[in-house]
Design a protein around this motif. Structure first.
Motif, mmCIF file in Angstrom:
data_model
loop_
_atom_site.group_PDB
_atom_site.id
_atom_site.type_symbol
_atom_site.label_atom_id
_atom_site.label_comp_id
_atom_site.label_asym_id
_atom_site.label_seq_id
_atom_site.Cartn_x
_atom_site.Cartn_y
_atom_site.Cartn_z
ATOM 1 N N TRP A 66 -49.745 15.458 29.120
ATOM 2 C CA TRP A 66 -49.751 16.551 28.136
ATOM 3 C C TRP A 66 -49.657 15.966 26.732
ATOM 4 N N TYR A 67 -48.818 14.957 26.597
ATOM 5 C CA TYR A 67 -48.627 14.275 25.314
ATOM 6 C C TYR A 67 -49.944 13.676 24.824
ATOM 7 N N LEU A 106 -42.073 16.592 27.545
ATOM 8 C CA LEU A 106 -43.469 16.756 27.936
ATOM 9 C C LEU A 106 -43.948 15.542 28.721
ATOM 10 N N SER A 107 -44.866 15.766 29.645
ATOM 11 C CA SER A 107 -45.414 14.666 30.437
ATOM 12 C C SER A 107 -46.315 13.794 29.568
ATOM 13 N N ASP A 108 -46.543 12.573 30.025
ATOM 14 C CA ASP A 108 -47.410 11.655 29.280
ATOM 15 C C ASP A 108 -48.833 12.211 29.175
ATOM 16 N N LYS A 133 -40.802 14.235 22.685
ATOM 17 C CA LYS A 133 -40.042 13.578 23.750
ATOM 18 C C LYS A 133 -38.829 14.416 24.136
ATOM 19 N N ARG A 175 -49.293 25.305 29.064
ATOM 20 C CA ARG A 175 -47.903 25.062 28.656
ATOM 21 C C ARG A 175 -47.641 25.592 27.244
#
Length: 217
Positions: A57-58, A53-55, A49, A115
């Motif tokens: 990518w997460y 990072l985007s949801d 977090k 990424r």
């Protein structure tokens, strides 16, 4: 002891080492990312977090890790000849589980590669790893489903599991690099390890397969 028996014994020891490392790393990743009551998962989630990072990518990261944990954990079992001969049904069931795990992890890996830490060199290394992982899986499945070619199936799945073991070699090289060089040039040696964790694995597996073919002839 005959040469054949010696080779069989040596191969058994090699598979034992691979199994030990694969199980160890799969357990480490499972605890690190999913916690199981240790608090490690909460630490990793907080770190991710902070990285912003985007949801998507997460989510991809956790799919990638979950698939990798399963593939590492069950893949080596497929190379135990006695177990395979004793229960072909179990071999096929584990093969399906392994295939789905690799498919999910590799697809997520393709997305994540853009990424990757270390810049474009790392991204390219991990992208090609994921694509090679998918390609060898596809070739292995095609060999057994369409042509019933056991030799080709074994060849392609050996190469595929060599790529799966990149998760192990990555976690061997990275701590060594940190100990030797510190955190200063982290991005530099990480971009090298993005290639080093899988290219030698693939070359070694190819060489072993070639040697086995020459001996059988």
């Amino acid at each position: 002891m005959t040469r054949t028996a010696q080779r069989s014994k040596s191969g058994g020891k090699g598979l034992g080492v691979i199994a030990f490392l694969a199980i160890g790393v799969s357990l480490f990743l499972a605890i690190q990312y999913f916690g199981f009551g240790t608090g490690a998962s909460a630490f990793v989630q907080e770190k991710l977090k902070i990285m912003g990072l985007s949801d998507l990518w997460y989510s991809a990261l956790y799919v990638h890790i979950a698939g990798g944990v399963v593939a590492l954990g069950v893949g080596w079992v497929q190379f135990v000849g006695k177990l395979r001969a004793r229960s072909i049904g179990l071999h096929r069931t584990l093969g399906r589980i392994y295939g789905v795990a690799v498919l999910l992890s590799a697809v997520a890996g393709v997305f994540m590669s853009f990424r990757a830490t270390g810049g474009w060199a790392s991204s390219l290394g991990f992208l090609l790893l994921s694509l090679a992982w998918l390609y060898t899986l596809g070739q292995g499945l095609n060999a057994i489903r369409t042509g019933r070619d056991l030799a080709k199936h074994r060849k392609w799945m050996t190469l595929n599991y060599a790529l799966t073991l990149a998760a192990v070699t990555l976690r061997i090289y990275l701590p060594l690099a940190i100990v030797l060089f510190g955190m200063g040039p982290y991005n530099v040696y990480y971009s090298i390890i993005a290639w080093l964790c899988w290219v030698p694995n693939l070359l070694l597996a190819s060489w072993l397969l070639s040697r086995r073919t020459r001996r059988s002839r």
